[in-house]
Scaffold this motif. Structure first.
Motif, PDB file in Angstrom:
ATOM      1  N   MET A  27      40.770 -30.845  86.659  1.00 27.98           N
ATOM      2  CA  MET A  27      40.085 -29.562  86.922  1.00 27.98           C
ATOM      3  C   MET A  27      40.980 -28.391  86.516  1.00 27.98           C
ATOM      4  O   MET A  27      42.173 -28.383  86.779  1.00 27.98           O
ATOM      5  CB  MET A  27      39.755 -29.452  88.422  1.00 27.98           C
ATOM      6  CG  MET A  27      38.702 -28.398  88.710  1.00 27.98           C
ATOM      7  SD  MET A  27      38.731 -27.927  90.440  1.00 27.98           S
ATOM      8  CE  MET A  27      38.040 -29.389  91.225  1.00 27.98           C
ATOM      9  N   ASN A  28      40.384 -27.445  85.852  1.00 27.39           N
ATOM     10  CA  ASN A  28      41.163 -26.265  85.460  1.00 27.39           C
ATOM     11  C   ASN A  28      41.386 -25.366  86.663  1.00 27.39           C
ATOM     12  O   ASN A  28      40.825 -25.551  87.720  1.00 27.39           O
ATOM     13  CB  ASN A  28      40.416 -25.481  84.384  1.00 27.39           C
ATOM     14  CG  ASN A  28      40.261 -26.303  83.126  1.00 27.39           C
ATOM     15  OD1 ASN A  28      41.192 -26.984  82.710  1.00 27.39           O
ATOM     16  ND2 ASN A  28      39.080 -26.273  82.540  1.00 27.39           N
TER      17      ASN A  28
ATOM     18  N   GLY B 235      44.190 -35.097  94.528  1.00 31.38           N
ATOM     19  CA  GLY B 235      45.410 -35.428  93.804  1.00 31.38           C
ATOM     20  C   GLY B 235      46.288 -34.219  93.555  1.00 31.38           C
ATOM     21  O   GLY B 235      47.400 -34.343  93.057  1.00 31.38           O
ATOM     22  N   GLU B 236      45.774 -33.026  93.863  1.00 28.69           N
ATOM     23  CA  GLU B 236      46.592 -31.840  93.606  1.00 28.69           C
ATOM     24  C   GLU B 236      46.456 -30.826  94.741  1.00 28.69           C
ATOM     25  O   GLU B 236      45.572 -30.904  95.578  1.00 28.69           O
ATOM     26  CB  GLU B 236      46.198 -31.201  92.271  1.00 28.69           C
ATOM     27  CG  GLU B 236      44.743 -31.346  91.891  1.00 28.69           C
ATOM     28  CD  GLU B 236      44.473 -30.876  90.462  1.00 28.69           C
ATOM     29  OE1 GLU B 236      44.494 -29.649  90.277  1.00 28.69           O
ATOM     30  OE2 GLU B 236      44.259 -31.710  89.559  1.00 28.69           O
ATOM     31  N   GLU B 237      47.357 -29.862  94.692  1.00 29.84           N
ATOM     32  CA  GLU B 237      47.325 -28.787  95.686  1.00 29.84           C
ATOM     33  C   GLU B 237      46.135 -27.879  95.429  1.00 29.84           C
ATOM     34  O   GLU B 237      45.698 -27.767  94.296  1.00 29.84           O
ATOM     35  CB  GLU B 237      48.631 -27.979  95.622  1.00 29.84           C
ATOM     36  CG  GLU B 237      49.876 -28.753  96.000  1.00 29.84           C
ATOM     37  CD  GLU B 237      49.895 -29.205  97.459  1.00 29.84           C
ATOM     38  OE1 GLU B 237      49.087 -28.699  98.244  1.00 29.84           O
ATOM     39  OE2 GLU B 237      50.714 -30.074  97.792  1.00 29.84           O
TER      40      GLU B 237
ATOM     41  N   PRO C  51      42.908 -21.257 100.224  1.00 26.69           N
ATOM     42  CA  PRO C  51      44.195 -20.590 100.004  1.00 26.69           C
ATOM     43  C   PRO C  51      44.386 -20.114  98.575  1.00 26.69           C
ATOM     44  O   PRO C  51      45.244 -19.277  98.307  1.00 26.69           O
ATOM     45  CB  PRO C  51      45.231 -21.673 100.366  1.00 26.69           C
ATOM     46  CG  PRO C  51      44.493 -22.959 100.283  1.00 26.69           C
ATOM     47  CD  PRO C  51      43.064 -22.667 100.612  1.00 26.69           C
ATOM     48  N   ARG C  52      43.574 -20.610  97.645  1.00 27.27           N
ATOM     49  CA  ARG C  52      43.734 -20.191  96.257  1.00 27.27           C
ATOM     50  C   ARG C  52      43.200 -18.794  96.012  1.00 27.27           C
ATOM     51  O   ARG C  52      43.504 -18.169  95.005  1.00 27.27           O
ATOM     52  CB  ARG C  52      43.010 -21.175  95.321  1.00 27.27           C
ATOM     53  CG  ARG C  52      43.647 -22.548  95.276  1.00 27.27           C
ATOM     54  CD  ARG C  52      42.757 -23.512  94.513  1.00 27.27           C
ATOM     55  NE  ARG C  52      41.494 -23.777  95.224  1.00 27.27           N
ATOM     56  CZ  ARG C  52      40.548 -24.577  94.761  1.00 27.27           C
ATOM     57  NH1 ARG C  52      40.678 -25.177  93.590  1.00 27.27           N
ATOM     58  NH2 ARG C  52      39.452 -24.784  95.464  1.00 27.27           N
ATOM     59  N   GLY C  53      42.335 -18.326  96.913  1.00 24.95           N
ATOM     60  CA  GLY C  53      41.764 -17.001  96.699  1.00 24.95           C
ATOM     61  C   GLY C  53      40.377 -16.891  97.286  1.00 24.95           C
ATOM     62  O   GLY C  53      39.997 -17.652  98.167  1.00 24.95           O
TER      63      GLY C  53
END
Lengths: 249, 249
Positions: free
Chosen positions: A1-2, B45-47, B98-100
């Motif tokens: 995912m971007n 799998g990612e933050e 938390p990303r926005g």
DNA sequence: GCAAAAGTGTTTTCTTTACACCCATGC
DNA sequence: GCATGGGTGTAAAGAAAACACTTTTGC
């Protein structure tokens, strides 16, 4: 995912279908007070859809939830300070707004009897209450001034801006469903009410007449008697005032 | 009102709570096939929330509706091609991601019996089905691996990312409401089914046992007999297969 | 008294619940 | 035969519908 910032972002609005019961005291003491289900509309003063009617609404701000946005806009545009919000769906057809990519989270808002909320408290010149009645394949608004045509669950009306005809139709169906299944009718009434206050809106919204004695029994578990009475000087026995039952469902 | 472009815009995502009935053929012929209500989760799998679980979902694109976005993401992430979508509410607390500033239009998606949809057709490694069971004040997911705690309608779980615990809780309540009031249970079943196929999920979702004879009568108006039978070699009389009644409601 | 709506009572019908019982199958 | 779940019947309890009737008010 971007990264999420790679994606284009839409403007997000909240649009509100505000329902209320309008109780007009009967002029003739031989008649019942007339009760009407009404919604709030706005006459648009600017493009797009200038001169047409639309729902109150406005854009979501970064510091608030969409429910807060809906209540804020309702207050700004109509003067209404508190209401029960019922989320409807989100309208997101890419071409629904000629100004650009604007999606709308729609709400139904329910307020207790209208008269206590309008005139005195309203600081909005542009918003006004209009009657709404559901027929078999059309919705009659403002006594025939606005007619929404229904075909295969799709709503059409050339006097309503954007997809607001569809939103009003969906809101009405949701209101009906909530009245039948979840006692939401009480949110359209003040704290104290007569059986007729309850029955007339119930019948209007569900579209089904109920025999008075049977209706009384059906809702008896959900209400409590008070020792107050209401009689607007009418020529008949005064009505006892009830309130919503305090036990939870 | 200012120009709409003056307003800051959020990213808009669709998140999906996918429900399905998992029918595992009983190993022992003396037992009933075991049926479980399950939902689809993804291990991140990612933050942010790396290592936690989340719902399938993704961002809305300018050329599609939010429903199309939900179905597209469901297909991309889980391989599911068709599902009944039920709109839930829009989650829009400013700090939910938390990303926005990212708001989420949530959906419940219902698919007919799981086995026909997974493994063979799935091109997603990361998504998987987990059981879900509703208790009085908690939701048990994946046989106790994930527990959502409910307090005053608020849902908490430190193994689920974002506000997805709340979305799952709301989705479950909505599913229950739709099963009780609107026959949505059929959207979780294949075209032909036995009474038990209907009854067991119905009881699991509503949380109420029904006497077999009475349940049969209650739903008899909504189904039609076929002349087919199903018997997985079990040691009892074969079950007649039914299909959904063709008359509209 | 009369009209109008509030409110009660009764009977009928339908639906829900509870429970007893028979049916078809594999071992 | 026996255990298991599929499927039917029946009677009691409860809710919904229909309708007749009494109460309280303003004129």
């Amino acid at each position: 995912m971007n990264n999420y910032k790679d994606y284009e972002r839409p403007s997000v609005a909240a649009d509100i279908v505000t329902f209320g019961i309008d109780s007009e005291r009967a002029v003739n003491k031989r008649e019942l007070d007339s009760k009407m289900l009404k919604i709030l509309l706005i006459k648009r003063g600017e493009e797009p859809f200038k001169g047409q009617y639309s729902l109150p609404g406005g854009f979501l701000r970064p510091t608030e939830t969409i429910e807060e946005a809906a209540l804020r806009e309702l207050k700004e545009e109509t003067g209404i300070k508190t209401a029960t919000l019922i989320p409807l769906k989100t309208y997101s057809a890419p071409d629904r707004d000629p100004r650009g990519w604007i999606i709308s989270c729609a709400f139904a808002a329910l307020i207790p009897t209208i008269e206590t909320y309008t005139d005195a408290e309203s600081d909005a010149e542009s918003s006004f209450w209009v009657s709404i009645e559901m027929g078999t394949d059309e919705i009659n608004i403002a006594n025939g001034e606005i007619i929404i045509t229904i075909e295969n669950e799709k709503a059409y009306c050339d006097k309503l801006a954007f997809d607001h005809a569809q939103i009003i139709y969906d809101a009405y169906l949701k209101l009906k469903d909530e009245v039948v299944n979840h006692d939401i009718i009480f949110d359209l009434l003040p704290e104290y009410f007569t059986i007729a206050d309850l029955k007339i809106p119930y019948e209007m919204i569900t579209g089904k007449k109920e025999a008075a004695a049977n209706f009384r029994r059906k809702i008896s578990k959900k209400i409590e008697e008070t020792d107050m009475f209401d009689n607007g000087g009418a020529m008949h026995r005064p009505s006892k005032l009830y309130k919503r039952s305090s036990e939870q469902e």
